[in-house]
Design an enzyme around this catalytic site. Structure first.
Site, PDB file in Angstrom:
ATOM      1  N   ASN A   1     105.503  39.764  35.429  1.00 47.89           N
ATOM      2  CA  ASN A   1     104.902  38.481  35.096  1.00 47.89           C
ATOM      3  C   ASN A   1     103.514  38.483  35.729  1.00 47.89           C
ATOM      4  OD1 ASN A   1     103.998  35.850  34.895  1.00 47.89           O
ATOM      5  ND2 ASN A   1     105.971  34.934  35.403  1.00 47.89           N
TER       6      ASN A   1
ATOM      7  N   ALA B   1     101.402  36.325  36.128  1.00 45.12           N
ATOM      8  CA  ALA B   1     101.083  35.120  36.890  1.00 45.12           C
ATOM      9  C   ALA B   1     101.641  35.180  38.310  1.00 45.12           C
ATOM     10  CB  ALA B   1     101.631  33.888  36.170  1.00 45.12           C
ATOM     11  N   CYS B   2     102.444  36.188  38.608  1.00 44.35           N
ATOM     12  CA  CYS B   2     103.107  36.317  39.905  1.00 44.35           C
ATOM     13  C   CYS B   2     102.361  37.322  40.780  1.00 44.35           C
ATOM     14  CB  CYS B   2     104.550  36.773  39.693  1.00 44.35           C
ATOM     15  SG  CYS B   2     105.418  37.224  41.197  1.00 44.35           S
ATOM     16  N   GLY B   3     101.942  36.893  41.959  1.00 42.43           N
ATOM     17  CA  GLY B   3     101.220  37.771  42.864  1.00 42.43           C
ATOM     18  C   GLY B   3     102.032  38.979  43.295  1.00 42.43           C
TER      19      GLY B   3
END
Length: 122
Positions: A8, A10-12
């Site tokens: 994902n 958007a996930c760090g």
């Protein structure tokens, strides 16, 4: 060896794991599972390679985990995989899968257990 990353962007943590894999000289197959959800068959393959319980694939925060009753300890692995197939946001990212093993990489250092070559030099 094929390395697959359920990712994902958007996930760090997911971005960090992707960078760590690439820094090890490996170009993984990247599956953005929110845009391209895995099929139930894909999840069966993933589950067959897990070196942890299937329940560890479940993400709780920011998902319909509680609303779907996924906190029930009596749920079978199949029921958990069905829920992830129906609601891909439940997948606890990032998940790294090789030809023989798979594991959610949270925290990111778990990656070193699956891909020792990704570990920094001692």
């Amino acid at each position: 060896m094929t390395v697959t990353l359920y990712h994902n962007p958007a996930c760090g943590t997911s971005r960090n794991v992707l960078a760590m894999i690439r820094e090890a000289g490996i170009e993984p197959v990247v599956i953005e599972y929110i845009k391209n959800p895995p099929t139930r068959a894909d999840l069966d393959v993933l589950a067959s390679r897990l070196c942890v319980p299937v329940r560890e694939l479940l993400r709780q925060r920011g998902t319909p985990y509680a609303e779907l009753g996924l906190d029930d300890p009596a749920l079978t692995d199949g029921q958990i995989l069905d829920a992830i197939a129906a609601h891909p946001v439940l997948l606890n990212r990032p998940v790294v899968m090789t030809d023989t093993t798979a594991r959610p990489c949270r925290p990111k250092e778990v990656l070193f257990e699956i891909l020792p070559e990704a570990a920094p030099p001692a």
